[in-house]
Motif scaffolding. Sequence first.
Motif, PDB file in Angstrom:
ATOM      1  N   VAL A  74       2.990   0.276  -5.514  1.00  2.90           N
ATOM      2  CA  VAL A  74       2.459  -0.999  -5.003  1.00  2.90           C
ATOM      3  C   VAL A  74       2.948  -2.158  -5.871  1.00  2.90           C
ATOM      4  O   VAL A  74       2.881  -2.110  -7.104  1.00  2.90           O
ATOM      5  CB  VAL A  74       0.922  -0.980  -4.951  1.00  2.90           C
TER       6      VAL A  74
ATOM      7  N   ALA B 223       0.856  -1.189   0.000  1.00  4.43           N
ATOM      8  CA  ALA B 223       0.000   0.000   0.000  1.00  4.43           C
ATOM      9  C   ALA B 223       0.882   1.226   0.000  1.00  4.43           C
ATOM     10  O   ALA B 223       1.979   1.222   0.578  1.00  4.43           O
ATOM     11  CB  ALA B 223      -0.933   0.023   1.210  1.00  4.43           C
TER      12      ALA B 223
ATOM     13  N   VAL C 159       4.705   4.119   2.919  1.00  3.97           N
ATOM     14  CA  VAL C 159       4.343   2.894   2.212  1.00  3.97           C
ATOM     15  C   VAL C 159       4.291   1.757   3.217  1.00  3.97           C
ATOM     16  O   VAL C 159       5.053   1.729   4.190  1.00  3.97           O
ATOM     17  CB  VAL C 159       5.339   2.553   1.080  1.00  3.97           C
TER      18      VAL C 159
END
Length: 223
Positions: A191, A113, A123
Motif C-alpha cells: 500500500v 489496498a 491490489v
Amino acid sequence: MRHPTFLITVVLAGLLALPGCKLVKNEELAKAKAEGGTQAGAGASAFDPDRMARDMWGPRIVPYLEAKAGPFTEVQALIARNPDEAGTRFGYREKPEGMPWTIASRFEGRIVAANTASRAATVDVDVDGDGTADAVVQIGPVIRGTALRDRLDFISFNAFTNQIDYAQFAKSLNTLMAETALAKLPREDLVGRKLSVIGVFPLDKPGGKPLVTPAVVTLGDKS
C-alpha cells in the motif's frame, strides 16, 4: 469353491487376451491429461499448451499487448460514452455478439489496498490521484479468468482441437505470466507504492472497477 486369487488371475488373463486391449497405468493417464492432449495415431504429437505459451509470450504476445494498450483514463472515458466503440478501438472479441469485449490498457497509479490473504491476490490501484481505487489488478499466483487469451486477435478457438485445449492454453498463459511478470512481486508493504501496468480486462461490467490481468508490471517506491 474357487479361491479369490484364482478368479482375479482368470479375469486378468481374459482382459490381456482381448485383441487390442492394453492396460494403462493411472500415471500414464495423468501425464496425457497434463500434456493437454492425446496421440490420435502414429506420428501424432500431443498438444502442449505450456510450450505454446512459452514460445509466443516474449516474442509475440507481450509486444502485441504493449502496442495495443490504450491509456487507462482515455479508455475508461470512451467506455462511459460508448462501450462498443471502446471495444472496437482498444479491445477484441472473437464473436461479433454475445461475448464481452476484452480491453488492453496501460496505467500507472498508487496501490491503495492489497488483498493478499488469498492465492488469487489482488491490489486496488488509484490511477487518477483522488485516493480511491480505479482498477483491481491480479497479482496471483492464481490468476482468474481468460482475459489474456481472449484479447489476442491472432488466437482463434478454431485453431484448437477442442474446448479443453483452448481452455488449457488460457491457463498456461496465466501461469506463465504469474511466473514471469509477478514472481518477484512482494506480498507485504504494498500500500502506497507506485504500480505501472500493461494489462487486459473483460468489459463485462461497464462502469465498475475493471479486474485487470497484467502482462507487464513495474513496482515503484512510495515517494
